[in-house]
Design an enzyme around this catalytic site. Structure first.
Site, short mmCIF file in Angstrom:
data_model
loop_
_atom_site.label_atom_id
_atom_site.label_comp_id
_atom_site.label_asym_id
_atom_site.label_seq_id
_atom_site.Cartn_x
_atom_site.Cartn_y
_atom_site.Cartn_z
N THR A 279 18.16 63.55 85.48
CA THR A 279 18.14 62.90 84.17
C THR A 279 18.50 63.91 83.09
O THR A 279 18.25 65.12 83.25
CB THR A 279 16.75 62.29 83.87
OG1 THR A 279 16.81 61.59 82.61
CG2 THR A 279 15.67 63.36 83.78
N THR B 246 15.09 64.05 77.98
CA THR B 246 14.03 65.06 77.95
C THR B 246 12.64 64.44 78.05
O THR B 246 11.73 65.04 78.61
CB THR B 246 14.12 65.92 76.67
OG1 THR B 246 14.11 65.05 75.52
CG2 THR B 246 15.40 66.74 76.66
N ASP C 178 15.38 54.99 87.11
CA ASP C 178 16.01 54.02 86.21
C ASP C 178 14.91 53.08 85.79
O ASP C 178 14.14 52.56 86.63
CB ASP C 178 17.15 53.26 86.88
CG ASP C 178 18.08 52.66 85.82
OD1 ASP C 178 18.58 53.43 84.98
OD2 ASP C 178 18.28 51.44 85.80
N TYR D 22 10.97 52.60 73.95
CA TYR D 22 10.35 51.43 73.35
C TYR D 22 8.82 51.52 73.31
O TYR D 22 8.15 50.54 72.97
CB TYR D 22 10.74 50.17 74.13
CG TYR D 22 12.15 49.69 73.89
CD1 TYR D 22 12.39 48.47 73.25
CD2 TYR D 22 13.25 50.42 74.33
CE1 TYR D 22 13.68 48.01 73.05
CE2 TYR D 22 14.55 49.96 74.13
CZ TYR D 22 14.76 48.76 73.49
OH TYR D 22 16.05 48.30 73.29
#
Length: 202
Positions: A13, A16, A74, A162
């Site tokens: 990924t 961070t 994911d 979110y």
């Protein structure tokens, strides 16, 4: 189930926030997490329409490029009133053409819900799929989730994505207001991670 017995794990990924969460989850097992950026890896194009499909793309690309076992994640938020959107396109909703702006994405999400007069509670869940891929092309898949609702206005500066508009079931605060250590105990990523640790042979 294939075992991982190393002490350093490549986490595929460039996010961070995700890397920090994974590093904290791996630390008790004596495993150091290193992100894709440390290896100079590009971000592969995520062309699948499922969490597991995109997680596999990232994990296998990193494993193939480095010859190291690679872990990818994911994840996204599914809002029932939006028929499960943004789902796998959660990060895409935050794209500005010049990086990601999640405050903008959360505002857009709220406006969509208001425009359709979606009833309360606005039930939702975060989902996470972890894929552990080996250089020989094999992998293991681990899935997790956390149920809750989306709220407004945004609350809290902890977490990422979110988190400031997601209030987990059983809590009166958002993930954005929650101590990160607490979040790491209950999150969708923590749920998937509890299944992942079986490959560490503990």
């Amino acid at each position: 189930m294939r075992r991982f017995d190393g002490d350093t794990l490549l986490v595929a990924t460039h996010n961070t926030g995700k890397l920090e969460e994974m590093a904290r989850l791996l630390a008790p097992y004596g495993i150091t997490a290193k992100g894709a950026a440390e290896f100079g890896l590009p971000e592969p194009e995520e062309t699948e329409d499922t969490f597991v499909g995109n997680a596999r793309i990232k994990a296998h690309a990193a494993a193939k490029a480095t010859g190291l076992p690679s872990l990818s994640d994911d994840s996204g938020i599914e809002i029932d009133a939006l028929d499960g959107a943004p789902g796998v396109y959660t990060a895409d909703w935050a794209e500005t053409g010049n990086g990601r702006d999640f405050a903008m994405a959360m505002t857009k999400t709220h406006e969509k819900l208001e425009d359709m007069n979606a009833p309360h509670p606005r039930t939702a869940r975060f989902r996470c799929t972890l894929v552990m891929a080996w250089p020989d092309g094999t992998d293991e898949v681990f899935e997790g989730r956390i149920e809750g609702q989306v709220v407004w206005p945004m609350r809290g500066a902890e977490g990422h994505g979110y988190d400031p508009i997601f209030q987990p079931d059983g809590y009166d605060i958002t993930l954005g207001e929650m101590n990160r250590w607490k979040k790491n105990e209950i999150s969708h990523r923590a749920d998937a991670f509890k299944k992942l640790v079986k490959i560490f042979g503990t």
